[in-house]
Design a protein around this motif. Structure first.
Motif, PDB file in Angstrom:
ATOM      1  N   LEU A 142      -9.330  -5.807   7.144  1.00 27.39           N
ATOM      2  CA  LEU A 142      -8.989  -5.061   5.927  1.00 27.39           C
ATOM      3  C   LEU A 142      -7.608  -5.441   5.401  1.00 27.39           C
ATOM      4  N   LYS A 143      -7.520  -5.554   4.101  1.00 29.16           N
ATOM      5  CA  LYS A 143      -6.226  -5.799   3.458  1.00 29.16           C
ATOM      6  C   LYS A 143      -5.303  -4.605   3.674  1.00 29.16           C
ATOM      7  N   ASP A 144      -5.853  -3.391   3.594  1.00 30.30           N
ATOM      8  CA  ASP A 144      -5.091  -2.164   3.823  1.00 30.30           C
ATOM      9  C   ASP A 144      -5.756  -1.398   4.956  1.00 30.30           C
ATOM     10  N   PRO A 145      -5.278  -1.538   6.205  1.00 30.71           N
ATOM     11  CA  PRO A 145      -5.911  -0.882   7.348  1.00 30.71           C
ATOM     12  C   PRO A 145      -5.618   0.607   7.431  1.00 30.71           C
ATOM     13  N   GLY A 146      -4.779   1.149   6.520  1.00 34.45           N
ATOM     14  CA  GLY A 146      -4.518   2.586   6.506  1.00 34.45           C
ATOM     15  C   GLY A 146      -3.235   3.010   7.180  1.00 34.45           C
ATOM     16  N   PHE A 147      -2.392   2.060   7.576  1.00 34.11           N
ATOM     17  CA  PHE A 147      -1.093   2.405   8.146  1.00 34.11           C
ATOM     18  C   PHE A 147      -0.081   1.359   7.678  1.00 34.11           C
TER      19      PHE A 147
END
Length: 516
Positions: A142-147
């Protein structure tokens, strides 16, 4: 050795960042020892495993003339290697239940490479599967893993994911496995690698630049030949022509023809990187044209052939293009052997990648030559005689010199020796069926021009055979299929049906217990 000789091909870790962390790790361990602290954190275990996997990859290169080992180790290298393997296995058992990290993915990836070098195919595939699972769990796709992540952390994650992607596609092309990373289920960007820029304009050139093109080749290969449902596309001349135009322009240091070698002084790893990239790029191109190694169906005599073309100039040109490409691949592999110091002990690729790539290229070129001979016999029965042109003589010279290289490697390495056995019937057939010794009388006496440092002849002209065949088939009004007058290799049907290299591994008896 690892940072200078091995990491150049993958660069899953950054040399400066790895060395900095290496020093910090040892300082931490020394402090704990002084304080009597016996606790070992998961992070310490992960990095310890990474160091062990790095050491094992280096050990695979030893002994090596540039890295003498006499008097350096107190125990035999084989004993040290066995001890490191056992230690790593024991540590992994204690960490199997913990949440994976980027370091977990890194050390597992290097374990995949170690197993690949020894051709332990099943174990390699299982380890790659576990690595991809860990990568998915930490959101590496993911480009933005959420952290939150720093720019440096983002770059490391990009490198890790795309190295896994490339190796996943490598397994698909070599062994016919399903891709573990499904296309379209990730949005992570390509590596940017602005950590070690060598040049910024007009393009950014870094030690990782070649890897970007490996990634693009893997994506290209996936789009063209992975799904079985797209098999029909692989034998349609116009579709092949369209795909062949999609290869991107390489930066000057990596040009296929007349590369800018002045950059080799700036980045000493460029010669090896360039040849490795050329081998994979040319191999990918060769996969495109595989179905046209016998465009007139003169060899395999398949009454239910799925080809949807009649013999035409474009299909015949694809065969000539396939011959041209393999006449470049074989000398490229020879140069890789020399660059890796194989004559003095060699790099780990000699254990698997180089000899199997050489077998693949020789098989493709040899089948094309058999096909040309069969077509010439068909024309001769119709009273048409075609004299061999310079390109054909050059192709024969490349084949026989490449086979000699494989034989020399077979004297030292078991996989190369088995490759000789796979190709010996093809070699014998071609040698026995030469119409005239003049076929090998090239200007330089039959040696491979590129291996001797000169450019190979142009393939632009000499289409007498192709024009004669088109005319011949048009007059017949159907595909002429005459029984070949030579014994064909038993692996020919598998070769014809597989655009990748997996035909080599369909029948495991070809390599036997060498591929565990």
């Amino acid at each position: 050795m690892f940072l200078h000789e091995i990491n150049r091909a993958f660069e899953m870790v950054d040399p400066l960042a790895f060395q900095s962390r290496y020093m910090a790790w040892w300082i931490t361990q020394e402090k704990k020892e002084v304080q009597g602290d016996m606790k070992v954190s998961d992070e310490d275990l992960d990095f310890g495993l990474l160091m062990i996997r790095v050491s094992l990859l280096s050990i695979q290169c030893l002994p090596h003339a540039r890295y003498p080992t006499a008097g350096v180790f107190s125990a035999p290298i084989a004993t040290i290697e066995q001890w490191l393997c056992s230690t790593a296995d024991e540590i992994e058992k204690t960490t199997s239940s913990k949440k994976p990290t980027l370091t977990t993915v890194q050390h597992r990836f290097y374990h995949v490479l170690y197993l690949k070098n020894y051709a332990r195919v099943r174990e390699c595939w299982a380890t790659l599967s576990a690595t991809v699972k860990d990568a998915h769990e930490i959101g590496l796709h993911l480009k933005d893993p959420g952290f939150p992540l720093t720019d440096l952390e983002k770059e490391f994650r990009r490198r890790a994911f795309w190295n896994l992607y490339v190796w996943d596609r490598f397994h698909s092309a070599f062994f016919g496995h399903w891709p573990l990373i499904p296309e379209g289920y990730f949005d992570i960007e390509l590596p940017i690698d602005n950590m070690q820029p060598l040049q910024v304009t007009p393009y950014m050139l870094t030690p990782f630049t070649d890897r970007i093109f490996h990634i693009k080749l893997a994506r290209f290969l996936t789009a063209f030949m992975s799904p079985p449902s797209w098999k029909q596309d692989q034998v349609t001349p116009t579709i092949i022509e369209d795909f062949a135009e999609r290869f991107k322009q390489l930066p000057p240091p990596f040009w296929l023809d007349n590369p800018d070698t002045s950059w080799d002084a700036v980045e000493p790893t460029f010669p090896s990187k360039r040849e490795m990239l050329h081998m994979f790029l040319l191999g990918t191109q060769a996969s495109l044209y595989r179905a046209f190694s016998d465009p007139c169906d003169s060899l395999h005599q398949n009454k239910h052939a799925h080809h949807n073309y009649r013999t035409d100039m474009l299909a015949l040109r694809h065969r000539r293009k396939l011959m041209e490409i393999n006449c470049k691949i074989i000398p490229s592999i020879a140069r890789l052997y020399m660059l890796s110091g194989d004559e003095d002990g060699g790099m780990p690729e000699r254990l698997f990648l180089f000899p199997t790539s050489l077998v693949e290229a020789l098989a493709a070129l040899g089948v094309c030559l058999l096909s040309v001979q069969a077509d010439e016999r068909n024309l001769l029965l119709d009273g048409i005689r075609i004299e061999p042109d310079e390109e054909l003589r050059h192709s024969y010279a490349i084949f026989f010199d490449g086979f000699n290289l494989l034989c020399r490697q077979g004297q030292k390495h078991s996989i190369a020796k088995r490759g000789v056995k796979i190709l010996e019937s093809l070699h014998g057939t071609l040698r026995a069926s030469l119409r005239s010794p003049d076929l090998l009388n090239t200007e330089n006496g039959g040696a491979i021009p590129e291996i001797n440092g000169a450019s190979h002849p142009s393939y632009a002209g000499g289409y007498q055979l192709e024009h004669a065949l088109v005319s011949f088939h048009r007059q017949r009004g159907e595909r002429a299929q005459l029984a070949p007058s030579v014994t064909l290799p038993e692996w020919l049907p598998s070769f014809m049906e597989s655009p990748g290299r997996s035909w080599l591994f369909h029948d495991m008896s070809a390599y036997g217990d060498l591929l565990a």
